[in-house]
Design an enzyme around this catalytic site. Structure first.
Site, mmCIF file in Angstrom:
data_model
loop_
_atom_site.group_PDB
_atom_site.id
_atom_site.type_symbol
_atom_site.label_atom_id
_atom_site.label_comp_id
_atom_site.label_asym_id
_atom_site.label_seq_id
_atom_site.Cartn_x
_atom_site.Cartn_y
_atom_site.Cartn_z
ATOM 1 N N ARG A 179 -57.402 13.670 -20.525
ATOM 2 C CA ARG A 179 -57.328 15.112 -20.327
ATOM 3 C C ARG A 179 -58.460 15.490 -19.369
ATOM 4 O O ARG A 179 -59.489 14.820 -19.309
ATOM 5 C CB ARG A 179 -57.510 15.864 -21.635
ATOM 6 C CG ARG A 179 -56.463 15.555 -22.709
ATOM 7 C CD ARG A 179 -56.777 16.321 -23.994
ATOM 8 N NE ARG A 179 -55.772 16.110 -25.018
ATOM 9 C CZ ARG A 179 -55.868 15.199 -25.989
ATOM 10 N NH1 ARG A 179 -56.938 14.408 -26.053
ATOM 11 N NH2 ARG A 179 -54.909 15.066 -26.892
ATOM 12 N N LYS B 179 -59.650 16.152 -28.321
ATOM 13 C CA LYS B 179 -59.495 17.401 -29.071
ATOM 14 C C LYS B 179 -59.997 17.229 -30.498
ATOM 15 O O LYS B 179 -59.794 16.178 -31.111
ATOM 16 C CB LYS B 179 -58.021 17.826 -29.089
ATOM 17 C CG LYS B 179 -57.520 18.338 -27.744
ATOM 18 C CD LYS B 179 -56.092 18.839 -27.865
ATOM 19 C CE LYS B 179 -55.598 19.416 -26.543
ATOM 20 N NZ LYS B 179 -54.200 19.911 -26.652
ATOM 21 N N HIS C 75 -53.380 17.358 -15.316
ATOM 22 C CA HIS C 75 -52.539 16.910 -16.421
ATOM 23 C C HIS C 75 -51.341 16.103 -15.918
ATOM 24 O O HIS C 75 -50.779 15.296 -16.667
ATOM 25 C CB HIS C 75 -52.064 18.107 -17.236
ATOM 26 C CG HIS C 75 -51.848 17.792 -18.683
ATOM 27 N ND1 HIS C 75 -52.871 17.412 -19.525
ATOM 28 C CD2 HIS C 75 -50.722 17.770 -19.430
ATOM 29 C CE1 HIS C 75 -52.389 17.190 -20.732
ATOM 30 N NE2 HIS C 75 -51.082 17.394 -20.705
ATOM 31 N N ARG D 213 -52.092 12.535 -16.228
ATOM 32 C CA ARG D 213 -52.000 12.088 -17.628
ATOM 33 C C ARG D 213 -50.537 11.841 -18.008
ATOM 34 O O ARG D 213 -50.201 10.831 -18.628
ATOM 35 C CB ARG D 213 -52.636 13.134 -18.528
ATOM 36 C CG ARG D 213 -52.579 12.845 -20.027
ATOM 37 C CD ARG D 213 -53.453 13.866 -20.747
ATOM 38 N NE ARG D 213 -53.149 13.993 -22.151
ATOM 39 C CZ ARG D 213 -53.671 13.212 -23.109
ATOM 40 N NH1 ARG D 213 -54.508 12.235 -22.792
ATOM 41 N NH2 ARG D 213 -53.363 13.412 -24.377
ATOM 42 N N HIS E 13 -53.103 11.199 -29.188
ATOM 43 C CA HIS E 13 -52.173 12.085 -29.887
ATOM 44 C C HIS E 13 -52.114 11.698 -31.363
ATOM 45 O O HIS E 13 -51.895 10.545 -31.696
ATOM 46 C CB HIS E 13 -50.759 11.959 -29.305
ATOM 47 C CG HIS E 13 -50.583 12.716 -28.034
ATOM 48 N ND1 HIS E 13 -49.463 12.594 -27.252
ATOM 49 C CD2 HIS E 13 -51.379 13.596 -27.395
ATOM 50 C CE1 HIS E 13 -49.574 13.385 -26.194
ATOM 51 N NE2 HIS E 13 -50.724 13.991 -26.262
ATOM 52 N N TYR F 190 -50.811 6.739 -39.557
ATOM 53 C CA TYR F 190 -51.449 6.428 -38.273
ATOM 54 C C TYR F 190 -52.079 5.040 -38.312
ATOM 55 O O TYR F 190 -52.867 4.726 -39.197
ATOM 56 C CB TYR F 190 -52.506 7.481 -37.953
ATOM 57 C CG TYR F 190 -53.114 7.319 -36.582
ATOM 58 C CD1 TYR F 190 -52.432 7.751 -35.458
ATOM 59 C CD2 TYR F 190 -54.350 6.728 -36.422
ATOM 60 C CE1 TYR F 190 -52.974 7.613 -34.204
ATOM 61 C CE2 TYR F 190 -54.908 6.581 -35.171
ATOM 62 C CZ TYR F 190 -54.213 7.030 -34.065
ATOM 63 O OH TYR F 190 -54.761 6.878 -32.824
#
Length: 299
Positions: A148, A172, A244, A247, A270, A279
């Site tokens: 990002r 993030k 972006h 990306r 993500h 995950y």
């Protein structure tokens, strides 16, 4: 159930539809992407158990990765062909793909650049200018690592582990991840570090930031945006380009090349596609080998 169904589907495509080996392989890759997604979601379901909602979730997933509408349509066509086969062979009683369509989004997905277009943008950089090597290193890192823009401008020198081929990224929610970095990106980072960045002014407190402006402060997101726009224009690219875009191109090139969806998801940072329990923390060497196999800039 999946293995036997896919094997039967391959035979059907070869014998009854007389498709070429390449076409058969393309169909099978589409089904493999679906099964990888189900694994990510923790859905241990046989083909006959999938619903329209499950398949729509898969199409949303690949859309979020930035795949072009034509690629999404091909995936849907492949899945529809698979379920048509299952229905023909009476392996399922109802076809869940009857109403399956590409997701209708209010905003258009970002354009995706080809590898050749990205190379053209990099070639358009004027290395005779003071900022030339910085901009080249910046584009190489953006595309090589799928960052990002906020992750790029916040990148620190102390987060570069070039001897092992990784960089540390804070994404993030302050989530940390390690991302493999390509040889070209490492090469131009070193040129920038040993040249322009070393002789330039660096303001106190910003010594550890990788990408600095001419005043010795970190680049802003707006500045990166303007640099990318100018390079796209110089390369004659008419698409709507932003940081972006690189990306999305990173993810698209990997997925379309056959890379494992789990590896791509972790490299992008993500977590929204799957729950925390499901995950999977992948081995870093596996991530690196995925890039080396499927990313054009690593070959």
């Amino acid at each position: 159930m999946w293995e036997s169904s896919i094997k039967g589907f391959a035979g059907y495509l070869q014998l009854e539809r007389s498709l070429s080996p390449n076409s058969v392989e393309a169909y099978l890759r589409d089904i493999q992407k679906l099964t990888s997604y189900l694994e990510l979601e923790g859905k241990k379901m046989a083909p006959h158990q999938l619903t329209l909602k499950d398949l729509q979730g898969f199409i949303r997933f690949v859309a979020e990765l930035g795949l072009e509408p034509t690629t999404q349509s091909r995936l849907i066509s492949g899945i529809k062909g698979f379920y048509k086969y299952l229905l023909t062979e009476q392996l399922i009683k109802a076809d869940p793909t009857t109403l399956l369509e590409a997701p209708k989004t209010r905003r258009k997905l970002p354009d995706v650049l080809s590898f050749e277009e990205i190379e053209a943008m990099i070639a358009a950089i004027d290395l005779s200018k003071p900022e030339g090597h910085r901009n080249k290193a910046m584009l190489e890192v953006l595309y090589s690592c799928g960052l990002r823009v906020s992750e790029l401008v916040g990148l620190r020198k102390s987060w570069l582990f070039l001897e092992t081929g990784f960089i540390r990224v804070i994404g993030k929610g302050d989530k940390e991840r390690l991302v493999p970095i390509g040889r070209e990106a490492m090469h131009y980072l070193k040129i920038y570090e040993q040249g322009q960045r070393r002789v330039g002014v660096i303001q106190p407190g910003y010594e550890d930031f990788v990408f600095l402006n001419r005043r010795g402060k970190p680049l802003t997101r707006v500045m990166v945006f303007l640099i990318i726009k100018d390079l796209a224009k110089a390369a004659g690219i008419k698409k709507n380009i932003s940081p972006h875009t690189l990306r999305h191109s990173f993810a698209t090139h990997l997925v379309e090349g056959g890379a494992d969806l789990r590896a791509v998801q972790e490299m992008l940072g993500h977590e929204s596609i799957t729950t925390t329990e499901i995950y999977t923390h992948l081995d870093k060497q596996f991530l690196k080998s995925t890039l080396e196999r499927f990313h054009p800039a690593f070959k």
